[in-house]
Design a protein around this motif. Structure first.
Motif, mmCIF file in Angstrom:
data_model
loop_
_atom_site.group_PDB
_atom_site.id
_atom_site.type_symbol
_atom_site.label_atom_id
_atom_site.label_comp_id
_atom_site.label_asym_id
_atom_site.label_seq_id
_atom_site.Cartn_x
_atom_site.Cartn_y
_atom_site.Cartn_z
ATOM 1 N N TRP A 45 -42.384 4.215 -16.944
ATOM 2 C CA TRP A 45 -41.573 5.299 -17.498
ATOM 3 C C TRP A 45 -40.144 4.839 -17.774
ATOM 4 O O TRP A 45 -39.527 5.241 -18.770
ATOM 5 C CB TRP A 45 -41.578 6.496 -16.549
ATOM 6 N N LEU A 103 -37.089 7.857 -10.499
ATOM 7 C CA LEU A 103 -38.526 7.767 -10.247
ATOM 8 C C LEU A 103 -38.855 7.159 -8.892
ATOM 9 O O LEU A 103 -40.023 7.009 -8.547
ATOM 10 C CB LEU A 103 -39.198 6.974 -11.367
ATOM 11 N N ARG A 109 -42.477 10.937 -9.368
ATOM 12 C CA ARG A 109 -43.364 9.853 -9.791
ATOM 13 C C ARG A 109 -44.810 10.337 -9.860
ATOM 14 O O ARG A 109 -45.548 10.019 -10.793
ATOM 15 C CB ARG A 109 -43.246 8.678 -8.823
ATOM 16 N N LEU A 112 -45.472 12.543 -12.888
ATOM 17 C CA LEU A 112 -45.540 11.810 -14.149
ATOM 18 C C LEU A 112 -46.686 10.800 -14.192
ATOM 19 O O LEU A 112 -46.834 10.076 -15.176
ATOM 20 C CB LEU A 112 -44.209 11.089 -14.399
#
Length: 224
Positions: A45, A103, A109, A112
């Protein structure tokens, strides 16, 4: 995750003992906070954010001029190509670093992380633990692992060869459903105990209790 209480452990152990009393099967239960740290997801990400900055700069480069004049208070002449590239590099690295730091917070985390990725890694951990704790550890190859990973809210049932040969994944559907329903309501021990009972029903159908059966694997819940 707070450790389950002694009463919760006793409830699961009693459910395992009761289920095993009806068959030659052996049930192992394992509970864990998380099956994987998903460090790569955070990195992916952060890289995506960096690429987005570069892509936006290619699509609308005017913001680089605005950012340059903002930093320099509007007193500088028009920036050179090198100065614009330096500004772009600074902003891209800054965004990448901020995303990576954000994150590190596991709830974000996990939020996502694609569901399919969670499922694969929970399954992988369950299989690895099954091989260590239950596979080939019973005379009749009748061991089965019930694995619950609370962080992902996912579970797996992994069975040894003899059970696998006479069952289908659908056999465990009801046990999985009741387990995850109780987990969502904050009652993991109740869910594990109920699922163990349903697993016991399947084992009793295919491997009814015989006089030669002994308790080959521990009944207690293992917390990792």
């Amino acid at each position: 995750m707070a450790a389950l209480s002694d009463a919760d452990h006793d409830k699961v152990s009693a459910a395992v003992a009761a289920a095993e009393a009806r068959s030659d099967g052996e049930i192992v239960t394992i509970l864990t906070d998380l099956s994987d740290p998903y460090h790569d997801v955070g990195l992916h990400w952060a890289v995506a954010v960096l690429i987005a900055v570069l892509a936006w700069s290619a699509f609308a480069p005017g913001w680089l001029y605005w950012a340059f004049h903002l930093v320099n208070g509007g007193w500088s002449e028009e920036p050179t190509l090198g100065q614009l590239l330096a500004m772009l590099m600074f902003v891209a690295v800054l965004k990448f670093t901020i995303a990576l730091l954000l994150l590190k917070w596991m709830p974000l985390r996990l939020a996502l992380t694609p569901g399919a990725t969670k499922q694969r890694r929970v399954r992988r951990r369950a299989v690895a633990l099954f091989k260590a704790a239950a596979e080939r550890r019973t005379i009749g190859r009748t061991g089965v692992l019930l694995y619950l990973s609370l962080g992902e809210r996912r579970a797996e049932i992994v069975a040894d060869q003899a059970i696998h040969e006479v069952t289908t994944p659908e056999c465990w559907g009801e046990a999985m459903a009741i387990l995850l329903a109780d987990v969502k309501q904050g009652r993991p021990a109740d869910g594990i105990a109920a699922a163990v009972g349903l697993i016991g029903d399947v084992l009793a159908e295919h491997f009814p209790k015989t006089a030669a059966d002994i308790n080959e694997l521990p009944d207690k819940l293992i917390e990792l």
